[in-house]
Design a protein around this motif. Sequence first.
Motif, PDB file in Angstrom:
ATOM      1  N   GLN A 118      -2.139  11.085 -36.527  1.00 22.16           N
ATOM      2  CA  GLN A 118      -2.545  12.405 -36.062  1.00 22.16           C
ATOM      3  C   GLN A 118      -4.061  12.465 -35.859  1.00 22.16           C
ATOM      4  O   GLN A 118      -4.539  12.973 -34.839  1.00 22.16           O
ATOM      5  CB  GLN A 118      -2.104  13.467 -37.072  1.00 22.16           C
ATOM      6  CG  GLN A 118      -0.604  13.655 -37.138  1.00 22.16           C
ATOM      7  CD  GLN A 118      -0.163  14.444 -38.365  1.00 22.16           C
ATOM      8  OE1 GLN A 118      -0.969  14.731 -39.250  1.00 22.16           O
ATOM      9  NE2 GLN A 118       1.110  14.777 -38.424  1.00 22.16           N
ATOM     10  N   VAL A 119      -4.807  11.945 -36.821  1.00 20.99           N
ATOM     11  CA  VAL A 119      -6.265  11.941 -36.708  1.00 20.99           C
ATOM     12  C   VAL A 119      -6.713  11.053 -35.549  1.00 20.99           C
ATOM     13  O   VAL A 119      -7.593  11.425 -34.755  1.00 20.99           O
ATOM     14  CB  VAL A 119      -6.904  11.479 -38.034  1.00 20.99           C
ATOM     15  CG1 VAL A 119      -8.395  11.225 -37.863  1.00 20.99           C
ATOM     16  CG2 VAL A 119      -6.670  12.515 -39.121  1.00 20.99           C
ATOM     17  N   ALA A 120      -6.109   9.872 -35.425  1.00 18.81           N
ATOM     18  CA  ALA A 120      -6.495   8.952 -34.346  1.00 18.81           C
ATOM     19  C   ALA A 120      -6.210   9.569 -32.979  1.00 18.81           C
ATOM     20  O   ALA A 120      -7.045   9.477 -32.060  1.00 18.81           O
ATOM     21  CB  ALA A 120      -5.750   7.632 -34.504  1.00 18.81           C
ATOM     22  N   ALA A 121      -5.051  10.196 -32.832  1.00 15.60           N
ATOM     23  CA  ALA A 121      -4.711  10.821 -31.545  1.00 15.60           C
ATOM     24  C   ALA A 121      -5.646  11.981 -31.234  1.00 15.60           C
ATOM     25  O   ALA A 121      -6.082  12.156 -30.089  1.00 15.60           O
ATOM     26  CB  ALA A 121      -3.263  11.293 -31.563  1.00 15.60           C
ATOM     27  N   TYR A 122      -5.965  12.783 -32.248  1.00 11.57           N
ATOM     28  CA  TYR A 122      -6.865  13.920 -32.014  1.00 11.57           C
ATOM     29  C   TYR A 122      -8.256  13.440 -31.598  1.00 11.57           C
ATOM     30  O   TYR A 122      -8.851  13.982 -30.650  1.00 11.57           O
ATOM     31  CB  TYR A 122      -6.971  14.782 -33.266  1.00 11.57           C
ATOM     32  CG  TYR A 122      -8.086  15.793 -33.184  1.00 11.57           C
ATOM     33  CD1 TYR A 122      -7.993  16.880 -32.323  1.00 11.57           C
ATOM     34  CD2 TYR A 122      -9.247  15.644 -33.950  1.00 11.57           C
ATOM     35  CE1 TYR A 122      -9.047  17.794 -32.223  1.00 11.57           C
ATOM     36  CE2 TYR A 122     -10.281  16.553 -33.864  1.00 11.57           C
ATOM     37  CZ  TYR A 122     -10.174  17.628 -33.000  1.00 11.57           C
ATOM     38  OH  TYR A 122     -11.202  18.530 -32.903  1.00 11.57           O
ATOM     39  N   LEU A 123      -8.786  12.443 -32.281  1.00 12.30           N
ATOM     40  CA  LEU A 123     -10.113  11.935 -31.941  1.00 12.30           C
ATOM     41  C   LEU A 123     -10.123  11.312 -30.545  1.00 12.30           C
ATOM     42  O   LEU A 123     -11.104  11.458 -29.797  1.00 12.30           O
ATOM     43  CB  LEU A 123     -10.575  10.921 -32.975  1.00 12.30           C
ATOM     44  CG  LEU A 123     -10.842  11.476 -34.379  1.00 12.30           C
ATOM     45  CD1 LEU A 123     -11.210  10.350 -35.329  1.00 12.30           C
ATOM     46  CD2 LEU A 123     -11.953  12.531 -34.347  1.00 12.30           C
ATOM     47  N   ALA A 124      -9.032  10.631 -30.187  1.00 12.48           N
ATOM     48  CA  ALA A 124      -8.942  10.050 -28.844  1.00 12.48           C
ATOM     49  C   ALA A 124      -8.929  11.144 -27.783  1.00 12.48           C
ATOM     50  O   ALA A 124      -9.633  11.050 -26.768  1.00 12.48           O
ATOM     51  CB  ALA A 124      -7.689   9.186 -28.732  1.00 12.48           C
ATOM     52  N   GLU A 125      -8.158  12.198 -28.017  1.00 12.82           N
ATOM     53  CA  GLU A 125      -8.101  13.306 -27.052  1.00 12.82           C
ATOM     54  C   GLU A 125      -9.438  14.032 -26.984  1.00 12.82           C
ATOM     55  O   GLU A 125      -9.895  14.414 -25.896  1.00 12.82           O
ATOM     56  CB  GLU A 125      -6.990  14.269 -27.463  1.00 12.82           C
ATOM     57  CG  GLU A 125      -6.599  15.278 -26.388  1.00 12.82           C
ATOM     58  CD  GLU A 125      -7.551  16.460 -26.308  1.00 12.82           C
ATOM     59  OE1 GLU A 125      -7.617  17.104 -25.240  1.00 12.82           O
ATOM     60  OE2 GLU A 125      -8.221  16.764 -27.328  1.00 12.82           O
ATOM     61  N   LYS A 126     -10.074  14.197 -28.113  1.00 16.34           N
ATOM     62  CA  LYS A 126     -11.352  14.918 -28.143  1.00 16.34           C
ATOM     63  C   LYS A 126     -12.438  14.151 -27.393  1.00 16.34           C
ATOM     64  O   LYS A 126     -13.259  14.747 -26.674  1.00 16.34           O
ATOM     65  CB  LYS A 126     -11.776  15.141 -29.594  1.00 16.34           C
ATOM     66  CG  LYS A 126     -13.073  15.931 -29.745  1.00 16.34           C
ATOM     67  CD  LYS A 126     -13.437  16.108 -31.215  1.00 16.34           C
ATOM     68  CE  LYS A 126     -14.743  16.876 -31.371  1.00 16.34           C
ATOM     69  NZ  LYS A 126     -15.122  17.030 -32.804  1.00 16.34           N
ATOM     70  N   GLN A 127     -12.472  12.835 -27.540  1.00 15.81           N
ATOM     71  CA  GLN A 127     -13.531  12.041 -26.936  1.00 15.81           C
ATOM     72  C   GLN A 127     -13.231  11.657 -25.488  1.00 15.81           C
ATOM     73  O   GLN A 127     -14.141  11.616 -24.659  1.00 15.81           O
ATOM     74  CB  GLN A 127     -13.763  10.763 -27.763  1.00 15.81           C
ATOM     75  CG  GLN A 127     -14.248  11.021 -29.176  1.00 15.81           C
ATOM     76  CD  GLN A 127     -15.616  11.676 -29.216  1.00 15.81           C
ATOM     77  OE1 GLN A 127     -16.473  11.401 -28.365  1.00 15.81           O
ATOM     78  NE2 GLN A 127     -15.834  12.537 -30.198  1.00 15.81           N
ATOM     79  N   LEU A 128     -11.968  11.386 -25.177  1.00 13.74           N
ATOM     80  CA  LEU A 128     -11.625  10.807 -23.874  1.00 13.74           C
ATOM     81  C   LEU A 128     -10.641  11.637 -23.068  1.00 13.74           C
ATOM     82  O   LEU A 128     -10.242  11.229 -21.973  1.00 13.74           O
ATOM     83  CB  LEU A 128     -11.070   9.391 -24.070  1.00 13.74           C
ATOM     84  CG  LEU A 128     -12.038   8.400 -24.719  1.00 13.74           C
ATOM     85  CD1 LEU A 128     -11.309   7.110 -25.083  1.00 13.74           C
ATOM     86  CD2 LEU A 128     -13.210   8.111 -23.794  1.00 13.74           C
ATOM     87  N   GLY A 129     -10.214  12.759 -23.596  1.00 11.65           N
ATOM     88  CA  GLY A 129      -9.346  13.629 -22.819  1.00 11.65           C
ATOM     89  C   GLY A 129      -7.877  13.305 -22.978  1.00 11.65           C
ATOM     90  O   GLY A 129      -7.475  12.368 -23.673  1.00 11.65           O
ATOM     91  N   VAL A 130      -7.057  14.093 -22.284  1.00 17.27           N
ATOM     92  CA  VAL A 130      -5.615  13.994 -22.452  1.00 17.27           C
ATOM     93  C   VAL A 130      -5.065  12.674 -21.914  1.00 17.27           C
ATOM     94  O   VAL A 130      -4.014  12.194 -22.368  1.00 17.27           O
ATOM     95  CB  VAL A 130      -4.933  15.193 -21.759  1.00 17.27           C
ATOM     96  CG1 VAL A 130      -5.058  15.099 -20.245  1.00 17.27           C
ATOM     97  CG2 VAL A 130      -3.471  15.310 -22.156  1.00 17.27           C
ATOM     98  N   THR A 131      -5.772  12.042 -20.960  1.00 16.68           N
ATOM     99  CA  THR A 131      -5.291  10.758 -20.443  1.00 16.68           C
ATOM    100  C   THR A 131      -5.334   9.667 -21.501  1.00 16.68           C
ATOM    101  O   THR A 131      -4.615   8.667 -21.394  1.00 16.68           O
ATOM    102  CB  THR A 131      -6.123  10.324 -19.223  1.00 16.68           C
ATOM    103  OG1 THR A 131      -7.501  10.263 -19.592  1.00 16.68           O
ATOM    104  CG2 THR A 131      -5.952  11.295 -18.076  1.00 16.68           C
ATOM    105  N   ALA A 132      -6.178   9.836 -22.528  1.00 13.54           N
ATOM    106  CA  ALA A 132      -6.193   8.864 -23.629  1.00 13.54           C
ATOM    107  C   ALA A 132      -4.864   8.869 -24.367  1.00 13.54           C
ATOM    108  O   ALA A 132      -4.409   7.828 -24.853  1.00 13.54           O
ATOM    109  CB  ALA A 132      -7.333   9.174 -24.590  1.00 13.54           C
ATOM    110  N   LEU A 133      -4.224  10.030 -24.466  1.00 11.97           N
ATOM    111  CA  LEU A 133      -2.902  10.102 -25.095  1.00 11.97           C
ATOM    112  C   LEU A 133      -1.871   9.362 -24.251  1.00 11.97           C
ATOM    113  O   LEU A 133      -0.991   8.681 -24.786  1.00 11.97           O
ATOM    114  CB  LEU A 133      -2.490  11.564 -25.271  1.00 11.97           C
ATOM    115  CG  LEU A 133      -3.432  12.432 -26.118  1.00 11.97           C
ATOM    116  CD1 LEU A 133      -2.923  13.864 -26.160  1.00 11.97           C
ATOM    117  CD2 LEU A 133      -3.569  11.873 -27.522  1.00 11.97           C
TER     118      LEU A 133
END
Length: 540
Positions: free
Chosen positions: A109-124
């Motif tokens: 959950q933390v990794a996904a949130y940080l990825a979305e926060k830094q790189l946007g929804v395409t990171a998900l």
Amino acid sequence: MIALTVEPEANSSQSETPEPPRRKGEADLSLLEDRAPAWARMSRSSAGLIAGLGLLFACASFLPLWHTDVWGHLSYGRWIVQNKALPPTEPMLPLCEGVRFIDTAWLSQVAAYLAEKQLGVTALQFLFAACVTFCAAALAYLASKRSGSNLAGALAAGTFLFVDYQQLIIARPQLAGMVCFMVVFGILTAQRWRPSFWIAMPVTFAFWANLHGSFLMGLLLIACFVAGRAVDLVRRTGTTQALWRDAMLRRHFLLFQLSAAAVLLNPYGLELYFETFRIAANRNLQDLVDWDPLTFRMSQGKAAAIALVALIAALRCSPRRVSAAEALSLTIFGLGACYSSRIIVWWAPLCAWSLAIHAEAALRKWRQLDSRPAPPRSGLSTVAAIGIMWIAFAYSPFGMRVIHGAPKTPEDAARRLKSSVSIQTAVAAAAYLNEHPPVGQCFNTYEWGDYLLWAGPANARWFVASHAHLVPREVWEDYLRIVSLSRDWEGRLDRYGINTVVLERNMSADLVRALKEKSHDWSLEYEDHVTAIFARKRPI
């Protein structure tokens, strides 16, 4: 007197056949073929398999993010990062206040949130596609290494995707668990033992225990291999004395112990084990389709039946011996899938691997091939494979985000979000609610809870979300009675002080129609192709 006769020197232009002129770039390709080291060369079939995996990654990257699950997990990740702690009780649903919360997926959950926060929804989308592609690639590699055929690798990957398709289209922490499962399976089926496995296995379980609660599936797989090896030894020798002398059995048993101990490296310690059993036995989950027993009425049930029939046929024709570990793991995980359709996630890779290696062995037997010449390898195939992988990444949504940068305007960001999520996602409804924040307790359908927690008003009081096991049983039963229009459904809305109702139109069509008929009490404030929002005319 000896006469010396000197023949005239032949014209070199007539005696030697002139070489045809090289085409532009041909010399460079020849140098690449000649100078590429052995480790950098691959066969055309390997390059073709990599091309297929690249196509899989590209297609998975464009799959829209599902409207449930991922958004709820992102909300928990945001809460953990903002509060710099794990929540001791359910932090976001008021009706679950005080319910103890053991977060079995906090790290993902933390990794996904940080990825979305830094790189946007395409990171998900990238993380989702990478996990799916890794699982398929791992199966293809393991099957091709065991059978010596890339065709078997392609069959293993294809069977896995065919059986697990319905589970793979939803981005959730379970995908991280599947990646760990494939690592464990690869170690257990390795043809040669490596000392690094002593570290790789417990480290995998230490991460797995913090990424997702499915780590029990990995421990169960190791247990199947331990028990299967013991059965094979007893059957072969007729005595139990061989059990204590077999190196493989000792290794697997010690790996099981190390892995079970590594699971304890989590914030909850031993309590994590008990929580995974409590979640599986939770009565609320039994009301969800995802946890129903596997039947032929389900599309994944039909896919599993087809794969099973193909596996039985391959086993019947294959000259390869079936180990007890293979049979035991297929049986136990298959029975688990019959009990709960979610277990098919873990049965599918086992079935795909067995089907691939036995189908390849049966084909070799039918063709009467005792040996197969090694296919030619070249650096060109390697270059082609690398090029295909780069193209698959570059044209993915995340690749275009990395190459071209973040959206420049809020309008571009909104378009990017709309293209990255499923059409059932309540994007427009969440925007409307942010402009018109609801007051008091809200009622929402289960499908919308996750996205409303993520994108809706910060102080809104939502009814349920995808963590159904945290909802008190009484609240959950009231939710089911309201959405099914059971007796006194209006009274239950009154009891909770519901002033705003947010519904998914298709799955709650009866409730939408009933509220429209109650026009003297409720007004339709917002409606689009997926969502209907009602407000009480006289708030409680």
